[in-house]
Design an enzyme around this catalytic site. Structure first.
Site, PDB file in Angstrom:
ATOM      1  CB  VAL A  24     -50.604  14.199  -9.094  1.00  0.00           C
ATOM      2  CG1 VAL A  24     -51.720  13.721  -9.964  1.00  0.00           C
ATOM      3  CG2 VAL A  24     -49.527  14.217  -9.937  1.00  0.00           C
ATOM      4  CG  ASP A  42     -53.333  11.840   1.373  1.00  0.00           C
ATOM      5  OD1 ASP A  42     -52.826  12.338   0.309  1.00  0.00           O
ATOM      6  OD2 ASP A  42     -52.563  11.142   2.145  1.00  0.00           O
ATOM      7  NE  ARG A  47     -50.893  17.067   0.590  1.00  0.00           N
ATOM      8  CZ  ARG A  47     -50.179  18.297   0.276  1.00  0.00           C
ATOM      9  NH1 ARG A  47     -49.761  19.070   0.755  1.00  0.00           N
ATOM     10  NH2 ARG A  47     -50.562  18.697  -0.964  1.00  0.00           N
ATOM     11  CB  THR A 101     -46.725   4.504  -9.372  1.00  0.00           C
ATOM     12  OG1 THR A 101     -46.441   5.811 -10.165  1.00  0.00           O
ATOM     13  CG2 THR A 101     -48.153   4.114  -9.713  1.00  0.00           C
ATOM     14  CB  THR A 136     -46.820   7.511 -14.130  1.00  0.00           C
ATOM     15  OG1 THR A 136     -47.112   9.146 -13.972  1.00  0.00           O
ATOM     16  CG2 THR A 136     -46.156   7.411 -15.303  1.00  0.00           C
ATOM     17  CB  CYS A 276     -41.569  11.627 -13.108  1.00  0.00           C
ATOM     18  SG  CYS A 276     -43.144  12.080 -11.919  1.00  0.00           S
ATOM     19  NE  ARG A 347     -41.914  13.028  -3.583  1.00  0.00           N
ATOM     20  CZ  ARG A 347     -43.210  13.081  -4.290  1.00  0.00           C
ATOM     21  NH1 ARG A 347     -44.047  12.021  -3.975  1.00  0.00           N
ATOM     22  NH2 ARG A 347     -43.732  13.940  -4.774  1.00  0.00           N
TER      23      ARG A 347
HETATM   24  N1  LIG Z   1     -45.208  14.768  -8.958  1.00  0.00           N
HETATM   25  C1  LIG Z   1     -45.092  15.006 -10.216  1.00  0.00           C
HETATM   26  O1  LIG Z   1     -44.548  15.785 -10.814  1.00  0.00           O
HETATM   27  C2  LIG Z   1     -46.046  14.021 -11.010  1.00  0.00           C
HETATM   28  C3  LIG Z   1     -46.288  14.353 -12.590  1.00  0.00           C
HETATM   29  C4  LIG Z   1     -46.784  13.420 -13.271  1.00  0.00           C
HETATM   30  C5  LIG Z   1     -47.405  12.255 -12.822  1.00  0.00           C
HETATM   31  N2  LIG Z   1     -47.035  12.008 -11.678  1.00  0.00           N
HETATM   32  C6  LIG Z   1     -47.628  10.693 -11.228  1.00  0.00           C
HETATM   33  O2  LIG Z   1     -48.662  11.004 -10.233  1.00  0.00           O
HETATM   34  C7  LIG Z   1     -48.713   9.954  -9.244  1.00  0.00           C
HETATM   35  C8  LIG Z   1     -48.818  10.436  -7.878  1.00  0.00           C
HETATM   36  O3  LIG Z   1     -47.588  11.474  -7.745  1.00  0.00           O
HETATM   37  P1  LIG Z   1     -47.500  12.585  -6.509  1.00  0.00           P
HETATM   38  O4  LIG Z   1     -46.220  13.180  -6.929  1.00  0.00           O
HETATM   39  O5  LIG Z   1     -48.666  13.477  -6.479  1.00  0.00           O
HETATM   40  O6  LIG Z   1     -47.168  11.663  -5.310  1.00  0.00           O
HETATM   41  P2  LIG Z   1     -47.502  12.289  -3.786  1.00  0.00           P
HETATM   42  O7  LIG Z   1     -46.429  11.226  -2.942  1.00  0.00           O
HETATM   43  O8  LIG Z   1     -46.950  14.040  -3.744  1.00  0.00           O
HETATM   44  O9  LIG Z   1     -48.759  12.225  -3.185  1.00  0.00           O
HETATM   45  C9  LIG Z   1     -49.433  11.156  -3.036  1.00  0.00           C
HETATM   46  C10 LIG Z   1     -50.450  11.137  -2.096  1.00  0.00           C
HETATM   47  O10 LIG Z   1     -51.245   9.859  -1.767  1.00  0.00           O
HETATM   48  C11 LIG Z   1     -51.490   9.651  -0.734  1.00  0.00           C
HETATM   49  N3  LIG Z   1     -51.727   8.351  -0.723  1.00  0.00           N
HETATM   50  C12 LIG Z   1     -50.910   7.277  -0.827  1.00  0.00           C
HETATM   51  N4  LIG Z   1     -51.571   6.043  -0.822  1.00  0.00           N
HETATM   52  C13 LIG Z   1     -52.829   6.141  -0.349  1.00  0.00           C
HETATM   53  C14 LIG Z   1     -54.011   5.439  -0.328  1.00  0.00           C
HETATM   54  N5  LIG Z   1     -53.924   4.526  -0.311  1.00  0.00           N
HETATM   55  N6  LIG Z   1     -55.236   6.116  -0.272  1.00  0.00           N
HETATM   56  C15 LIG Z   1     -55.234   7.473  -0.055  1.00  0.00           C
HETATM   57  N7  LIG Z   1     -54.052   8.180  -0.269  1.00  0.00           N
HETATM   58  C16 LIG Z   1     -52.851   7.680  -0.478  1.00  0.00           C
HETATM   59  C17 LIG Z   1     -50.198  10.034  -0.004  1.00  0.00           C
HETATM   60  O11 LIG Z   1     -50.320  10.031   1.726  1.00  0.00           O
HETATM   61  C18 LIG Z   1     -49.846  11.460  -0.630  1.00  0.00           C
HETATM   62  O12 LIG Z   1     -50.328  12.335   0.131  1.00  0.00           O
HETATM   63  C19 LIG Z   1     -47.671   8.907  -9.274  1.00  0.00           C
HETATM   64  O13 LIG Z   1     -47.879   8.058 -10.007  1.00  0.00           O
HETATM   65  C20 LIG Z   1     -46.546   9.908 -10.047  1.00  0.00           C
HETATM   66  O14 LIG Z   1     -45.777   9.101 -10.889  1.00  0.00           O
HETATM   67  C21 LIG Z   1     -46.282  12.709 -10.653  1.00  0.00           C
END
Ligand SMILES: NC(=O)c1ccc[n+]([C@@H]2O[C@H](COP(=O)([O-])OP(=O)(O)OC[C@H]3O[C@@H](n4cnc5c(N)ncnc54)[C@H](O)[C@@H]3O)[C@@H](O)[C@H]2O)c1
Length: 437
Positions: A24, A42, A47, A101, A136, A276, A347
């Site tokens: 995201v 990050d 990464r 989340t 989310t 999700c 995942r």
């Molecule tokens: N991937 C999807 O399809 C999607 C779509 C809509 C919403 N979401 C929501 O968006 C959110 C993020 O999802 P994602 O798929 O991008 O996750 P992800 O795991 O791909 O990325 C999250 C990133 O956050 C970093 N991170 C974790 N804790 C941290 C912190 N304390 N400080 C800084 N960086 C930190 C991780 O290292 C990682 O690179 C979630 O709540 C997910 O439910 C995801």
């Protein structure tokens, strides 16, 4: 004099920090970087290193597009600077949090990344800043769980010194058509004025437009019900698939016929994995339970979808028995281990449920997935996944993910005499398959 100061303050260029550069955060950071100065932060140093070198292993942003916005030094000019150093986000005025989340093994929300990210932002928060959450969550998480941390760490007062917003992300990993700027975005703010501010920030980059929700809780609830609705609808067609299999009726033929009515919703049966659709309903359920309501439909949908891996495995075994294949010691090829097609994300993939269940019947498993990262699969699931097809023949071939590349496979060369093909996704020609959901 006061007026002069006010104008100067308001003329300050917006600088945006994106906290969490995953599926995201990175596409969003890239998009904002075309118009703003963006710092991508990050905690994962690997990464950050890959992004600095212009590579996105999630494949959401192609390398050329990423490289076109990357800047190597923190500055106020437009572009994306990636870092894991807290001091580099000191001078931002918008903080957008896009961290994971997930749920724990008992399906309870894990807010730790969100709370930790709030601590991070709290440490650099200044008067006038706006913190926008995109992860989310259940309704109330931003104002009841995160804002108190921002207040505590920063010593600032909410809605007087700093403000909050919530704008849920709707991207669909692997989907090159519905990219972040092309999806209408829901926005919200902690005061009506902040709502407008948050909305205009997103409006400046989201070409599909925005929908300003009246409150943060409305925006939070809207996202979690989008995914819960999909989950429940898929659970319904999964239940239909089980019923029609018993009745010896082809589920997809039924869905195709029913789909000719204008208001029949086109859902297909399948495995509901990822982080999700299979996770978010638990966030809503948790909040409902905290308020004394035990959700029935939401949790029934989850139970049904979570049981599909076992169901698929039992159907595969039945097909094999019908062809007199001795299950114990047989060889099964699994096509696909990612949670969805044409995407490297493994995942919470439910292909693993099919694999584990099949293993319990005594069949040997070989996994072929040209998209999945072998090390990640080994690390997450202790399973070996191959990026190229082994030169072997199998007693059963189970297509769990509809990667386009699987269309090109020469199934005859992979099959032992009598072998069966089971197609979870109804992706292959009916002529070659022995069973499907
Ligand atoms: N991937 C999807 O399809 C999607 C779509 C809509 C919403 N979401 C929501 O968006 C959110 C993020 O999802 P994602 O798929 O991008 O996750 P992800 O795991 O791909 O990325 C999250 C990133 O956050 C970093 N991170 C974790 N804790 C941290 C912190 N304390 N400080 C800084 N960086 C930190 C991780 O290292 C990682 O690179 C979630 O709540 C997910 O439910 C995801």
């Amino acid at each position: 004099m006061v007026l002069g100061k006010f104008i100067i303050k308001n003329m300050k260029k917006n600088k945006i920090a994106i906290i969490g550069l995953g599926y995201v955060g990175l596409p969003l950071a890239r998009l904002f970087a075309t118009k703003y100065s963006v710092v991508g932060f990050d905690i994962n140093t690997d990464r950050i290193s890959e992004l600095i070198s212009g590579i996105d292993s999630t494949l959401e942003v192609d390398n050329e597009t990423l490289q076109s916005v990357l800047i190597s030094e923190d500055s106020d000019s437009n572009g994306l600077f990636c870092t894991n150093q807290l001091e580099k986000i000191n001078d931002c005025n918008y903080y957008i949090i896009t961290v994971p989340t997930p749920v724990d093994k008992n399906n309870r929300p894990i807010l730790t990344p969100l709370l930790k990210a709030s601590e991070t932002v709290g440490a650099v928060l200044k008067k006038g800043d706006i913190v926008i959450y995109e992860s989310t969550v259940y309704p109330g998480a931003t104002e009841e769980d995160c804002v108190p941390i921002l207040e505590k760490v920063s010593g600032l007062k909410f809605n007087e010194d700093f403000y909050a917003g919530y704008s849920p992300e709707r991207i669909n990993p692997g989907d090159k058509e519905h990219t972040v700027e092309k999806i209408l975005k829901v926005t919200s703010g902690s005061t009506p004025e902040m709502g407008l501010k948050v909305d205009s920030l997103y409006k400046s980059v989201i070409t599909a437009g925005t929908h300003l929700a009246p409150t943060i809780k409305v925006a939070e609830a809207s996202k979690v019900i989008e995914n819960s609705q999909r989950d429940i609808n898929i659970a319904f067609v999964n239940e239909l698939a089980k019923i029609f299999n018993l009745l010896d009726i082809n589920t997809h033929d039924v869905l195709e016929a029913a789909g000719t009515k204008w208001n029949f919703l086109p859902f297909k049966p399948g495995l509901v994995g990822g982080h999700c659709i299979g996770v978010d309903p638990y966030y809503l359920a948790q909040k409902a339970q905290e308020h004394g309501y035990h959700p029935e439909i939401i949790l029934a949908g989850r139970r049904l979808n979570d049981g599909m891996g076992d169901y698929v495995a039992s159907e595969v075994v039945k097909c094999m028995i019908k062809k007199d294949i001795n299950i114990n010691g047989s060889n099964t090829l699994i096509l696909g281990i990612t949670f969805k097609e044409n995407c490297p994300d493994v995942r919470n993939t439910k292909a693993v449920d099919v694999i584990n269940s099949l293993k319990s019947y005594g069949t040997n498993i070989t996994i072929y997935d040209p998209w999945a990262n072998e090390e990640e699969v080994m690390h997450e699931y202790a399973l070996e996944s191959l990026k190229s097809l082994p030169n072997e023949k199998f007693d059963a071939i189970v297509l769990t993910v509809s990667h386009n590349k699987f269309k090109e496979l020469d199934f005859l060369s992979l099959k032992n005499k009598n072998a069966i093909i089971y197609d979870v996704k109804n992706f292959l020609s009916e002529k070659v398959v022995d069973g499907s959901l």
